[in-house]
Write a protein that holds these residues in place. Structure first.
Motif, PDB file in Angstrom:
ATOM      1  N   MET A 193       0.850  -1.203   0.000  1.00  0.00           N
ATOM      2  CA  MET A 193       0.000   0.000   0.000  1.00  0.00           C
ATOM      3  C   MET A 193       0.881   1.247   0.000  1.00  0.00           C
ATOM      4  N   LYS A 194       1.902   1.245   0.878  1.00  0.00           N
ATOM      5  CA  LYS A 194       2.799   2.414   0.959  1.00  0.00           C
ATOM      6  C   LYS A 194       3.476   2.669  -0.377  1.00  0.00           C
ATOM      7  N   LYS A 211       2.280   2.043  -3.172  1.00  0.00           N
ATOM      8  CA  LYS A 211       1.172   2.262  -4.125  1.00  0.00           C
ATOM      9  C   LYS A 211       1.113   1.192  -5.216  1.00  0.00           C
ATOM     10  N   PHE A 262      -0.371  -1.764  -4.315  1.00  0.00           N
ATOM     11  CA  PHE A 262      -1.660  -2.381  -3.979  1.00  0.00           C
ATOM     12  C   PHE A 262      -2.779  -1.775  -4.839  1.00  0.00           C
ATOM     13  N   ASP A 263      -2.729  -0.437  -5.013  1.00  0.00           N
ATOM     14  CA  ASP A 263      -3.779   0.265  -5.787  1.00  0.00           C
ATOM     15  C   ASP A 263      -3.855  -0.217  -7.234  1.00  0.00           C
ATOM     16  N   GLU A 264      -2.771  -0.777  -7.732  1.00  0.00           N
ATOM     17  CA  GLU A 264      -2.719  -1.166  -9.145  1.00  0.00           C
ATOM     18  C   GLU A 264      -3.160  -2.608  -9.380  1.00  0.00           C
ATOM     19  N   PHE A 315      -8.498  -5.746  -8.291  1.00  0.00           N
ATOM     20  CA  PHE A 315      -9.087  -6.094  -6.989  1.00  0.00           C
ATOM     21  C   PHE A 315     -10.042  -7.279  -7.064  1.00  0.00           C
ATOM     22  N   ALA A 342       0.864  -5.339 -11.302  1.00  0.00           N
ATOM     23  CA  ALA A 342       0.590  -4.121 -10.517  1.00  0.00           C
ATOM     24  C   ALA A 342       1.879  -3.320 -10.325  1.00  0.00           C
ATOM     25  N   LYS A 380       2.932   0.483 -11.947  1.00  0.00           N
ATOM     26  CA  LYS A 380       3.468   1.605 -11.156  1.00  0.00           C
ATOM     27  C   LYS A 380       4.798   2.081 -11.772  1.00  0.00           C
TER      28      LYS A 380
END
Ligand SMILES: Cc1cc2nc3c(=O)[nH]c(=O)nc-3n(C[C@H](O)[C@H](O)[C@H](O)COP(=O)(O)OP(=O)(O)OC[C@H]3O[C@@H](n4cnc5c(N)ncnc54)[C@H](O)[C@@H]3O)c2cc1C
Length: 388
Positions: A62-63, A65, A67-69, A72, A116, A120
């Motif tokens: 998450m830190k 970023k 996870f955002d990619e 889900f 992911a 990034k």
């Protein structure tokens, strides 16, 4: 000749997350991957390789970023773990402490995580990715490493991270030796549907010959990792669907309803691997290039993410430019990681040996061991190790 701060060889889960950590630390990066990345979409067929990523490491993703990619819809949180021994009926449960964290971790296909991280990286001006290429030669040149790629391009950098998996050619070419101890087992992976299995619960049953891990993916679909003696594995890869489903049912040993095979089957050899050291001059090892552990507690990627966290805690642009500072930093990394990895790896090996056969001395030990574990601080150790 192009120059970057860090070159990373190997764009799998660990190499690509290390590349994100490097750009987040303000460093310029070249990532080299031997193969081509195949894009996965929401509805792409599922990849057979799945990993359980611990809550601690999810925080790291998450830190960074990454996870955002992730896609889900293709990941699944798990909040419970149930482990049992089919020969003694001893068992142990792990449940997340919701006051501390949202779940024990997430299950995801390896290629979802790699994609992911690459997404990034592709958004950054500080990262070049070279696919379908490998390093042909490595030379130390003053305070830099010079490499030539198989396409003829040359690069210089302050640090070369080898994250090429177990059979790393960079590790070999800088002369770092490894110790490899075969488990004489293979990990068979496949997807099954289980009519009555609990949701959000990772299951593991120990049997003579090896454990079976059952990881919830979606609805009633599960990814299985079935550790089998080498000589039996081919049979379970080749047998017909009905026999396979019956074999899985026996290995689970509990009534989880009707079992249906949903995918192809594949198997991977299982060995314990230790690199004798984690760095040589300006070349440093991460992930499976440095260590390989038994997958019975899903620790491989988690240890690799632990490597990345520790490495980027000790290096920065200042230490990269100074030979003495860098040596000190890499020594610190090596000392911390070898101690952590050895602890985890030996624990996995001890469990493997305790549960793998029907030796009459080990049988009562298993019952006592699981009961004691259920009521001891070691239980917390298991939960926390998944984040180291
Ligand atoms: C059956 C099974 C189940 C597992 N389940 C789990 C689990 O649940 N949780 C968990 O944490 N771990 C699990 N593991 C372990 C996990 O899969 C590994 O620890 C993880 O894949 C290591 O990642 P890595 O990036 O270090 O290496 P790899 O995944 O091997 O990636 C290496 C990358 O480097 C590339 N490469 C190789 N050579 C070169 C070269 N010369 N030049 C450039 N690129 C190169 C490869 O193409 C690849 O992309 C499991 C392992 C097995 C066998």
């Amino acid at each position: 000749m192009k120059r970057v701060d860090v070159i990373i060889s190997g764009g799998g889960m660990i190499g690509s997350i290390a590349a994100v950590a490097a750009i987040e630390a303000g460093l310029s990066v070249l990532l080299i991957e031997a193969n081509k990345l195949h894009e996965i979409k929401l509805d792409s067929p599922r990849n057979l390789r799945v990993s359980a990523i611990s809550w601690d490491n999810i925080q790291t993703l998450m830190k960074l970023k990454v996870f955002d990619e992730l896609i889900f819809e293709r990941i699944q949180a798990y909040s419970h773990m149930q482990v049992w021994d089919n020969r003694t009926n001893a068992d142990i449960d792990f449940t997340v402490d919701f006051s501390e964290q949202a779940c024990l971790g997430y299950l995801m296909e390896n290629n979802n995580l790699v994609q992911a991280a690459w997404k990034k990286l592709k958004k950054s001006d500080n990262c070049d990715i070279v696919e379908e290429n490998t390093i042909r030669s490595i030379e130390n040149e003053g305070s830099q490493v010079r490499i030539s790629l198989s396409n003829g391009d040359q690069y210089k950098s302050r640090l070369l991270i080898a994250a090429e998996g177990r059979n790393s050619s960079v590790r070999q070419s800088v002369g770092i030796k490894t110790q490899e101890i075969p488990y004489h087992q293979k990990g068979l992976v496949a997807y099954v549907q289980l009519e009555k299995a609990p949701t959000e619960t990772a299951l593991q049953a120990f049997n003579k010959g090896g454990p079976i891990g059952i990881l919830p993916i979606k609805d009633k679909q599960f990814s299985i990792v079935w550790s089998l003696p080498e000589e039996q594995c081919q049979h379970w890869l080749d047998c017909d669907q009905t026999e396979f489903e019956e074999g899985v049912k026996q290995a689970i040993g509990k009534d989880l309803g009707k079992i249906t095979l949903l995918s192809k089957r594949a198997a991977f050899p299982l060995t314990q691997l230790y690199a004798n050291k984690y760095f040589e001059n300006r070349v440093v090892l991460c992930g499976d290039t440095a260590h390989g552990v038994h997958p019975l507690a899903g620790q491989g990627v988690n240890l690799g993410i632990g490597d990345i966290k520790q490495l980027f805690e000790v290096i920065d642009i200042k230490s990269l430019k100074d030979d003495d500072l860098l040596r000190l930093a890499l020594r610190k990394y090596q000392r911390r990681r070898i101690s952590q990895v050895t602890e985890t790896s030996e624990m996995m090996s001890a469990l493997h040996h305790l549960f793998k056969d029907d030796n009459h001395i080990k049988k009562p030990l298993r019952t006592i061991g699981l009961k004691l574990l259920n009521n001891s601080p070691l239980k917390k150790w298991f939960i926390s190790q998944a984040g180291s």
